[in-house]
Design an enzyme around this catalytic site. Structure first.
Site, PDB file in Angstrom:
ATOM      1  N   ASP A 141      62.578  42.628  29.547  1.00 49.03           N
ATOM      2  CA  ASP A 141      61.734  42.825  30.727  1.00 49.03           C
ATOM      3  C   ASP A 141      61.122  41.503  31.185  1.00 49.03           C
ATOM      4  O   ASP A 141      60.968  40.561  30.399  1.00 49.03           O
ATOM      5  CB  ASP A 141      60.637  43.872  30.472  1.00 49.03           C
ATOM      6  CG  ASP A 141      59.707  43.519  29.310  1.00 49.03           C
ATOM      7  OD1 ASP A 141      60.183  42.904  28.338  1.00 49.03           O
ATOM      8  OD2 ASP A 141      58.513  43.854  29.388  1.00 49.03           O
TER       9      ASP A 141
ATOM     10  N   GLU B 180      57.759  44.246  26.519  1.00 53.93           N
ATOM     11  CA  GLU B 180      56.905  43.270  25.832  1.00 53.93           C
ATOM     12  C   GLU B 180      55.837  42.815  26.798  1.00 53.93           C
ATOM     13  O   GLU B 180      54.702  42.560  26.411  1.00 53.93           O
ATOM     14  CB  GLU B 180      57.738  42.060  25.375  1.00 53.93           C
ATOM     15  CG  GLU B 180      57.014  41.146  24.372  1.00 53.93           C
ATOM     16  CD  GLU B 180      56.195  40.054  25.027  1.00 53.93           C
ATOM     17  OE1 GLU B 180      55.439  39.379  24.323  1.00 53.93           O
ATOM     18  OE2 GLU B 180      56.301  39.857  26.253  1.00 53.93           O
TER      19      GLU B 180
END
Ligand SMILES: [Zn+2]
Length: 383
Positions: A76, A141
């Site tokens: 991400d 994350e």
């Protein structure tokens, strides 16, 4: 091998994986790893409206008790911010001035591509490698990080999976590729303090109790307290007030309440418990009427100098000539979760100057050396 990393990196940047979206990154990486003989296991987690993609992949070594090295990272990326301010589309990888631009170029798709290509090259050159190579990847994350690495680590621990070394691909290089490897991170502990007084007229202070006056000496003492002296790996623990508010906005009212937000970045010389106790003792000594809500956003972790830091340091020096420095500065990372299961965790990746910014980039001349450093580290530890 060198162009391979760039090509995979461009494919990853083109997948607009704004947290917690994965946008097909794990499918792409998984296909590459499967072709290299890795066994794949998806560990997706979270509610339907916040589904997080997780991948555990492992290629077992020839010797069962030989070390297991895990490459960890996230697919991400943070949101782009104002698109009009980007020089080129953040999800169209674009080369200019010796740099590759795109969201995630530094944080951390270059590391992901380099890890995959390094693993491919390693297993092709050493098909009977002794130790095992694994990947632990998540699409959350940058967000709340509740259904990402922390969930995978819990599952791996529950079934008795042994991890010996972990390299997290966070971009750690400051000026030159390889100048900094993180071998730990400080912890983060926040407090929301409310000091309760009695509101009244400023002309009649005997009928009121001013929480600003009451709190001021306590806050002054908190600000100058030495919490610990740090140690060989960590600077001393720091305390900072981030917000403070009291008053009604007019000049003739003693406020009834004072609100203070503060944060500790703490070393392994302090624990959340000792810091909490010391703050409460200090506030009580000052006779304050107060409430205090705590939140612990990250425990510290530390990997002392050992086999992993030596192997990656040697690989960096062999490939770049740079003598790396170990550091524990910066914010928190998923390393804090993995450290609960894996005794040696370090973070290493490319230049971090542009992370989370408009026009994020990676220097083109760091891409191939990064792949070679990861590959050489595998060879140093798993043959
Ligand atoms: Zn990152």
């Amino acid at each position: 091998m060198d162009d391979d990393t760039l090509a995979l990196l461009e494919q990853l940047i083109a997948r607009a994986s704004v947290t917690p979206q994965d946008a097909g990154c794990l499918e792409l990486i998984g296909a590459r790893l499967a072709a290299a003989g890795f066994a794949l296991e998806r560990m997706d987690s979270g509610p339907d409206d916040f589904r997080v993609s997780n991948l555990w992949a492992v290629r077992r070594g020839a010797q069962a008790d030989a070390p297991v090295l895990v490459f960890a990272g996230h697919t991400d990326v943070v949101p782009t911010g104002d698109l009009a301010r980007w020089t080129s589309d953040p999800f169209v990888p674009t080369v200019r001035d010796g740099r590759l631009y795109g969201r995630g170029a530094a944080d951390m798709k270059t590391s992901l591509a380099a890890m995959v290509v390094a693993a491919e090259a390693f297993v092709a050159a050493h098909p009977a490698h002794r130790g095992s190579v694994a990947f632990l990847l998540t699409s959350d994350e940058e967000g709340p990080a509740r259904d990402g690495t922390v969930v995978c680590v819990e599952r791996l621990r529950a079934r008795g999976e042994r991890l010996d070394y972990c390299i997290v691909g966070e971009p750690t290089s400051v000026e030159r590729l390889g100048d900094t490897v993180k071998n730990g991170r400080r912890g983060s502990l926040s407090g929301k303090l409310r000091v309760i007084g009695i509101q009244g007229h400023v002309a009649y202070p005997q009928l009121a109790r001013n929480p600003v006056h009451q709190a001021a000496p306590a806050l002054a003492e908190l600000a100058v307290t030495e919490w610990d002296g740090g140690n060989a790996y960590f600077p001393p623990t720091t305390f900072q007030i981030s917000n403070i508010a009291a008053g009604t906005g007019v000049g003739n009212v003693i406020p009834g309440e004072l609100a203070v937000d503060f944060n500790f970045r703490f070393s392994t010389e302090s624990t959340p418990e000792t810091l909490r106790q010391r703050v409460h003792a200090l506030l009580e000594r000052h006779g304050l009427d107060y409430t205090l809500d705590w939140s612990l956003s990250g425990e510290p972790f530390l990997t002392p100098v050992g086999a992993l830091s030596a192997a990656i340091g040697a690989a960096i020096e062999a490939e770049t000539g740079v003598k790396t420095e170990l550091s524990t500065t910066g914010g928190t990372s998923d390393g804090r979760f993995i450290a609960k299961l894996c005794p040696q965790v370090v973070e290493f990746g490319p230049l971090n100057a542009s992370i989370h910014k408009i026009d994020e980039y990676v220097p083109l001349d760091q891409i191939a050396p990064l792949t070679r450093i990861y590959r050489r580290t595998l060879e140093n530890l798993l043959l």
